[in-house]
Design an enzyme around this catalytic site. Structure first.
Site, short mmCIF file in Angstrom:
data_model
loop_
_atom_site.label_atom_id
_atom_site.label_comp_id
_atom_site.label_asym_id
_atom_site.label_seq_id
_atom_site.Cartn_x
_atom_site.Cartn_y
_atom_site.Cartn_z
N HIS A 47 0.76 -1.28 -0.10
CA HIS A 47 0.13 -0.05 0.00
C HIS A 47 0.82 1.31 0.04
O HIS A 47 0.57 2.30 0.86
CB HIS A 47 -0.79 -0.11 1.10
CG HIS A 47 -1.96 1.10 1.13
ND1 HIS A 47 -2.80 0.85 0.08
CD2 HIS A 47 -2.39 1.84 2.02
CE1 HIS A 47 -3.77 2.14 0.37
NE2 HIS A 47 -3.37 2.49 1.42
N GLU A 182 -1.93 -1.23 -6.21
CA GLU A 182 -1.65 -2.33 -5.31
C GLU A 182 -1.87 -3.50 -6.19
O GLU A 182 -3.11 -3.98 -6.39
CB GLU A 182 -2.57 -1.98 -4.30
CG GLU A 182 -2.45 -0.73 -3.58
CD GLU A 182 -3.48 -0.51 -2.52
OE1 GLU A 182 -3.78 -1.49 -1.53
OE2 GLU A 182 -4.31 0.49 -2.68
#
Length: 218
Positions: A47, A182
């Site tokens: 992330h 991501e």
């Protein structure tokens, strides 16, 4: 990290590892691995936020996503199980465009999330490590090419940043101050049979790789 049997109600003792490798080609290679002693669910990602201008917002960054389709979400931001084509929608990044080019379009999916926060179904060109995305910041020429073995990638445009997070040099991170790419299996996969499975069985090894390759465009 070892996740004990029953942690967060998941079965099995899950032994995970993440290896970060920086090489002389200006690449950061992230290698994920996991094993379990009971059949369980695994979906690992990263992330990290990026802003290649180093300040302001990321709406002028040029983005390409190598995907023909994405997984839409409900008002509660949970995947519906559908897979929709990006063509003729603001979700289409097959040709490079700025992140902000269509972020305020009256499109239901963007209204649900306040911007981009969606999983893209990556094109599979036959190579395990495939190009997922490319980002260029036009004022600095900073470029990142993203490669992965994963089937999906969540593109998040920092919609929920509200200035409450304070970063380096005391800078507050406001809306659109950074973006995330991501790599992952699809969110909510256990509840959708048409999504790639996130089931890890006893005796199997979870192995996925993501590479962030950095360069400068002249």
């Amino acid at each position: 990290y070892v996740s004990a049997d029953g942690e967060e109600n998941y079965p099995g003792t899950l032994s995970t590892r993440v290896k970060y490798v920086v090489n002389r080609k200006n690449e950061v290679r992230v290698e994920y691995g996991a094993t379990t002693d009971k059949d369980t669910i695994v979906n690992l990602t990263n992330h990290t936020y990026f802003n290649f201008a180093g300040k302001g917002n990321v709406l002028d960054h040029q983005l390409m996503i190598n995907a023909e389709s994405f997984t839409p979400v409900s008002k509660e931001l949970i995947p519906t199980g559908e897979i929709l084509e990006v063509e003729s929608t603001p979700m289409d990044f097959r040709n490079p465009k700025t992140i902000g080019a269509e972020i305020n379009e009256p499109y239901e999916q963007l209204s649900f999330t306040g911007g981009y926060d969606h999983n893209y179904v990556l094109n599979n060109e036959g190579s395990p490590l495939k190009l997922a995305a490319r980002v260029v910041e036009p004022t600095t020429g900073r470029r990142m090419d993203l490669f992965t073995t994963q089937p999906g990638m969540q593109f998040y445009s920092g919609n929920f940043l509200d200035g409450s997070l304070i970063g380096k040099g005391g800078v507050a991170y406001h809306k659109y101050a950074g973006f995330c790419l991501e790599t992952q299996h699809f969110p909510d996969s256990p509840n959708h049979e048409n999504f790639p499975s996130t089931l890890l069985r006893v005796g199997e090894v979870f192995n996925e790789v993501t590479v962030f390759a950095f360069s400068i465009e002249s």
